[in-house]
Motif scaffolding. Structure first.
Motif, PDB file in Angstrom:
ATOM      1  N   THR A 191       0.849  -1.186   0.000  1.00  0.00           N
ATOM      2  CA  THR A 191       0.000   0.000   0.000  1.00  0.00           C
ATOM      3  C   THR A 191       0.886   1.239   0.000  1.00  0.00           C
ATOM      4  O   THR A 191       2.049   1.199   0.409  1.00  0.00           O
ATOM      5  CB  THR A 191      -0.938   0.039   1.221  1.00  0.00           C
ATOM      6  N   PHE A 192       0.316   2.364  -0.450  1.00  0.00           N
ATOM      7  CA  PHE A 192       1.086   3.598  -0.568  1.00  0.00           C
ATOM      8  C   PHE A 192       0.157   4.800  -0.527  1.00  0.00           C
ATOM      9  O   PHE A 192      -1.067   4.671  -0.604  1.00  0.00           O
ATOM     10  CB  PHE A 192       1.907   3.599  -1.866  1.00  0.00           C
ATOM     11  N   LYS A 193       0.753   5.985  -0.401  1.00  0.00           N
ATOM     12  CA  LYS A 193       0.044   7.259  -0.507  1.00  0.00           C
ATOM     13  C   LYS A 193       0.578   7.992  -1.735  1.00  0.00           C
ATOM     14  O   LYS A 193       1.771   7.928  -2.035  1.00  0.00           O
ATOM     15  CB  LYS A 193       0.275   8.119   0.738  1.00  0.00           C
ATOM     16  N   TRP A 194      -0.278   8.725  -2.422  1.00  0.00           N
ATOM     17  CA  TRP A 194       0.136   9.368  -3.656  1.00  0.00           C
ATOM     18  C   TRP A 194      -0.432  10.780  -3.768  1.00  0.00           C
ATOM     19  O   TRP A 194      -1.415  11.126  -3.127  1.00  0.00           O
ATOM     20  CB  TRP A 194      -0.300   8.540  -4.874  1.00  0.00           C
ATOM     21  N   ASP A 195       0.210  11.591  -4.618  1.00  0.00           N
ATOM     22  CA  ASP A 195      -0.362  12.834  -5.118  1.00  0.00           C
ATOM     23  C   ASP A 195       0.275  13.149  -6.460  1.00  0.00           C
ATOM     24  O   ASP A 195       1.133  12.396  -6.954  1.00  0.00           O
ATOM     25  CB  ASP A 195      -0.241  13.993  -4.106  1.00  0.00           C
ATOM     26  N   VAL A 196      -0.133  14.244  -7.070  1.00  0.00           N
ATOM     27  CA  VAL A 196       0.446  14.686  -8.342  1.00  0.00           C
ATOM     28  C   VAL A 196       1.456  15.782  -8.040  1.00  0.00           C
ATOM     29  O   VAL A 196       1.088  16.848  -7.520  1.00  0.00           O
ATOM     30  CB  VAL A 196      -0.629  15.187  -9.319  1.00  0.00           C
ATOM     31  N   TYR A 197       2.724  15.521  -8.350  1.00  0.00           N
ATOM     32  CA  TYR A 197       3.766  16.502  -8.059  1.00  0.00           C
ATOM     33  C   TYR A 197       3.539  17.783  -8.846  1.00  0.00           C
ATOM     34  O   TYR A 197       3.564  18.888  -8.281  1.00  0.00           O
ATOM     35  CB  TYR A 197       5.138  15.906  -8.374  1.00  0.00           C
ATOM     36  N   VAL A 198       3.324  17.672 -10.163  1.00  0.00           N
ATOM     37  CA  VAL A 198       3.156  18.871 -10.983  1.00  0.00           C
ATOM     38  C   VAL A 198       2.340  18.516 -12.220  1.00  0.00           C
ATOM     39  O   VAL A 198       2.440  17.402 -12.753  1.00  0.00           O
ATOM     40  CB  VAL A 198       4.515  19.486 -11.378  1.00  0.00           C
ATOM     41  N   PHE A 199       1.524  19.468 -12.665  1.00  0.00           N
ATOM     42  CA  PHE A 199       0.761  19.339 -13.902  1.00  0.00           C
ATOM     43  C   PHE A 199       1.420  20.192 -14.977  1.00  0.00           C
ATOM     44  O   PHE A 199       1.610  21.400 -14.798  1.00  0.00           O
ATOM     45  CB  PHE A 199      -0.680  19.814 -13.704  1.00  0.00           C
ATOM     46  N   GLY A 200       1.784  19.580 -16.114  1.00  0.00           N
ATOM     47  CA  GLY A 200       2.309  20.349 -17.236  1.00  0.00           C
ATOM     48  C   GLY A 200       1.248  21.281 -17.792  1.00  0.00           C
ATOM     49  O   GLY A 200       0.065  20.926 -17.844  1.00  0.00           O
ATOM     50  N   SER A 201       1.688  22.460 -18.231  1.00  0.00           N
ATOM     51  CA  SER A 201       0.738  23.434 -18.764  1.00  0.00           C
ATOM     52  C   SER A 201       1.477  24.622 -19.356  1.00  0.00           C
ATOM     53  O   SER A 201       2.525  25.022 -18.836  1.00  0.00           O
ATOM     54  CB  SER A 201      -0.194  23.950 -17.654  1.00  0.00           C
ATOM     55  N   PRO A 202       0.947  25.218 -20.431  1.00  0.00           N
ATOM     56  CA  PRO A 202       1.427  26.543 -20.830  1.00  0.00           C
ATOM     57  C   PRO A 202       1.087  27.563 -19.747  1.00  0.00           C
ATOM     58  O   PRO A 202       0.070  27.433 -19.047  1.00  0.00           O
ATOM     59  CB  PRO A 202       0.640  26.831 -22.116  1.00  0.00           C
ATOM     60  N   ALA A 205      -6.346  29.105 -15.283  1.00  0.00           N
ATOM     61  CA  ALA A 205      -5.837  28.711 -13.965  1.00  0.00           C
ATOM     62  C   ALA A 205      -6.448  27.405 -13.488  1.00  0.00           C
ATOM     63  O   ALA A 205      -5.830  26.673 -12.705  1.00  0.00           O
ATOM     64  CB  ALA A 205      -6.121  29.823 -12.951  1.00  0.00           C
ATOM     65  N   THR A 206      -7.653  27.096 -13.970  1.00  0.00           N
ATOM     66  CA  THR A 206      -8.285  25.844 -13.574  1.00  0.00           C
ATOM     67  C   THR A 206      -7.654  24.637 -14.271  1.00  0.00           C
ATOM     68  O   THR A 206      -7.910  23.492 -13.883  1.00  0.00           O
ATOM     69  CB  THR A 206      -9.780  25.877 -13.898  1.00  0.00           C
ATOM     70  N   TYR A 207      -6.856  24.895 -15.303  1.00  0.00           N
ATOM     71  CA  TYR A 207      -6.091  23.838 -15.981  1.00  0.00           C
ATOM     72  C   TYR A 207      -4.642  23.872 -15.519  1.00  0.00           C
ATOM     73  O   TYR A 207      -4.054  22.838 -15.190  1.00  0.00           O
ATOM     74  CB  TYR A 207      -6.174  24.027 -17.495  1.00  0.00           C
ATOM     75  N   ASN A 208      -4.060  25.060 -15.462  1.00  0.00           N
ATOM     76  CA  ASN A 208      -2.686  25.247 -14.973  1.00  0.00           C
ATOM     77  C   ASN A 208      -2.721  25.292 -13.446  1.00  0.00           C
ATOM     78  O   ASN A 208      -2.373  26.286 -12.817  1.00  0.00           O
ATOM     79  CB  ASN A 208      -2.089  26.527 -15.556  1.00  0.00           C
TER      80      ASN A 208
END
Length: 659
Positions: A491-502, A507-510
């Motif tokens: 088992t583990f814990k996760w998140d998203v480090y960074v979202f790529g974006s122009p 702002a709701t995408y970036n």
């Protein structure tokens, strides 16, 4: 580690300990042993260069105070006795058995002792192992691509030999940090799409890998589409077969017993094979034709595709050794294979991604416990032929589970044997309910805390908390922390480090708040150096009107340092899925280090243990028809054929790169 995390996030993620290859209940060491140890390991407090701006120029752009040189480019000879690259495609196909191949990709630097052994602390002399993923036909042949049927054998031979792996000795000059490759070194060699290789692990000897070449199912020939890579602490190189399925020709034989397997691996009926290699007469060519033309599997190559899609282990220090395909690690579009931070007496763990939209993230846990005295391919057999392969499920809560792909799992009762699970890993992962991902590409293990990062480059297949943006043309980087600080945990814990974006996206995408100094699209290559700096490379088609592909440097935080978010698509309105994201990076801890030339992919990264020479690959520059790199680096008016190449980067003051 929890400093700055909100009470809500801390409650969700719990106490996070440092991770290594095992030992959940033991006190965690403050500096786990990294895959390539260098003493001392000190995490930099800040990056020490000014960010590089966007660029559409046909040159490699670096920060002020840095320089680069072309180290090893397409067609460069590894030995004396064959000509230097002529730039007109006139080199023979046979000569490419001893020349640099094309499309340089994943690589690793192994320090070389004077006694010819692996020295993980040596920086002035080493063996550079690098992949040649693919080819650009127009730049290989005198008159471009040949379209006759059958194609000229000389052209096919050149293309076969331009795939695979290079092993080349490199040395630092007497003055400064510059590197050159050693032409004529006893260690120099090429592995190609025709090199003999062994099959080991649960699939060895299975009826489904019997071919005309190997009636006992123990051997095969060649490796293709070698994208990302890995290394082992016992001093071997791991090269990984990614989009291998396209090289094979298949007829309209949809009544085959293995039709479901073939289709799941995109070996579709009536496909002709990417380069038409199977059109010629002769065993070396006919092996790319997977029809049942003989009385039994030992009379033809109906099973040849089952001998591809594996992790291949290579001993760079023994030029006479035979590479081994390690079948216990599963068969899919292997992007790479990255070890956990090894700990004596604990199992070895390797992380892998399947680079296809809607496929999965895996890890392999060895049965044997790690002994630092083990070396070479014998160690590979000990740790990589026997163990448990897992596939990841990412839950919306921020928790995750590793699901075992074993005969003991009731969900896999339909698979006759472990060998069948390994050959049909994708089907097995489907059956256990793994999370479909946005093209898992490169992974990297933080040497300072054991957390694992993996790029999800783009192309959303199924929305989920781990893949939350509709469409997702710019990709993201996911990360996880194994529970109990134990890489063998289920088992583990996760998140998203960074979202790529122009930068200019809504702002709701970036939602990572990227700016002009660190915005990116389609993160692909990924690597931690031993100081804990994360290097991110891009292979992009969505932002190329603004900038060529790039490489960034980061000093990331930890899983759970951010909070909840719900993104939209890049139109700013299409709803996404609630997710967990890391703290927004700033220019202080994420910034652009390099921008490449026209039409290239930036891929492959390695560094000497003293951090004073960095190796980066510039893949398929100019393949859109307008670029001329590397000649354009010093001559903007050049019309020379472009070449994939490895560059060596140094700091002008002789200091460490990046700080």
């Amino acid at each position: 580690m929890l400093g700055g995390i909100s009470a809500t996030t801390a409650a969700l993620f719990g106490s996070l300990s440092l991770s290594a290859c095992g030992g959940g209940d033991d006190p965690a060491p403050t500096t786990p042993t990294p895959p390539t140890p260098t003493d001392p390991i000190v995490k930099p407090t800040a990056l020490g260069f000014s960010p590089v701006a966007h660029s559409l120029a046909d040159v490699v752009k670096l920060p002020t105070g840095y320089s680069m040189s072309v180290l090893y480019a397409l067609g460069d000879p590894l030995v004396y006795g064959i000509s230097s690259w002529a730039g007109d495609g006139s080199e023979t196909g046979a000569s490419y058995e001893l020349r640099a191949g094309d499309h340089h990709d994943g690589m690793y630097f192994f320090g070389l002792s004077d006694a010819g052994a692996y020295d993980p602390k040596r920086s002035d002399r080493g063996l550079l192992c690098l992949n040649h993923e693919n080819i650009t036909q127009n730049f290989l042949h005198p008159a471009g691509t040949s379209y006759t049927n059958p194609r000229p054998a000389s052209d096919v031979d050149k293309e076969v030999n331009a795939h695979g792996v290079s092993i080349v000795e490199v040395k630092r000059g007497a003055s400064g940090n510059g590197m050159t490759y050693v032409r004529g070194s006893m260690y120099n060699r090429r592995l190609t799409a025709a090199t003999p290789m062994e099959l080991e692990g649960p699939v060895r000897g299975n009826a489904r890998v019997v071919t005309k070449y190997s009636a006992d199912g123990t051997r095969t020939r060649g490796t293709v589409n070698n994208c990302a890579n890995g290394m082992t602490p016992w001093g071997t190189y791991l090269t990984c077969e990614e989009n291998w399925e396209g090289y094979f020709r298949r007829d309209a034989d949809t009544t085959r017993a293995d039709n479901a397997s073939l289709n799941r691996y995109s070996l579709t009926a009536n496909q002709g094979g990417s380069f038409g290699w199977s059109q010629l007469t002769g065993d070396l060519y006919e092996r790319w034709y997977i029809a049942a033309t003989g009385a039994t599997a030992a009379d033809d190559y109906r099973n040849a595709a089952n001998t591809y899609g594996w992790i291949v282990e290579v001993d760079p220090f023994d030029p006479n050794s035979t590479p081994v395909k390690r079948t216990a690690l599963g068969r899919f579009a292997h992007e790479g294979c990255w070890p956990c931070n090894p700990v004596a007496g604990k199992p070895m763990v390797f992380y892998m991604g399947d680079d296809k939209s809607g496929d999965y993230i895996y890890k392999f846990v060895s049965t044997a416990k790690y002994d630092p005295a083990d070396k070479g391919l014998a160690a590979g057999a000990k740790y990589m032929n026997d163990g448990t392969l897992y596939v990841a499920r990412f839950d919306a809560s921020g928790a995750g589970e590793w699901l075992p792909l074993t005969t003991a799992n009731p969900a896999l009762a339909a698979f006759p044997s472990l060998a069948d699970i390994m050959i049909d890993t994708r089907l097995a992962a489907d059956a256990v309910g793994a999370t479909k991902m946005d093209r898992p590409e490169w992974g990297a293990v933080n040497p300072l805390n054991g957390e694992v990062y993996m790029t999800l480059t783009n192309s959303n297949n199924t929305l989920s908390a781990a893949n939350p943006r509709p469409g997702n043309p710019n990709g993201h980087i996911i990360r996880w922390h194994e529970d109990g600080g134990d890489a063998t945990a289920t088992t583990f814990k996760w998140d998203v480090y960074v979202f790529g974006s122009p930068t200019a996206a809504p702002a709701t995408y970036n939602i990572s708040g990227l700016t002009a100094s660190n915005d990116m699209s389609s993160p692909d290559g990924l690597w931690f150096d031993s100081r804990g700096i994360l290097w991110i490379q891009t292979d992009d088609g969505a932002y190329t009107g603004t900038t060529n592909c790039m490489m960034l440097a980061a000093t990331p935080g930890t899983v759970g340092d951010g909070g909840a978010a719900t993104p939209t698509g890049n139109d700013g309105t299409t709803p996404g899925v609630a997710t967990l994201k890391g703290a927004n990076p700033t220019e202080a801890n994420l910034r652009r280090f390099l921008v490449g030339p026209i039409d290239c992919e930036i891929t492959g990264i390695a560094m000497t243990p003293d951090h004073k020479t960095m190796f980066v690959n510039i893949q398929h520059p100019g393949d859109g028809g307008t670029g001329h790199w590397p000649a354009s680096q010093t001559n903007p008016a050049s019309t020379a054929r472009p070449r994939s190449a490895t560059i060596a980067i140094t700091k002008d003051d002789g200091g460490e790169i990046g700080v």
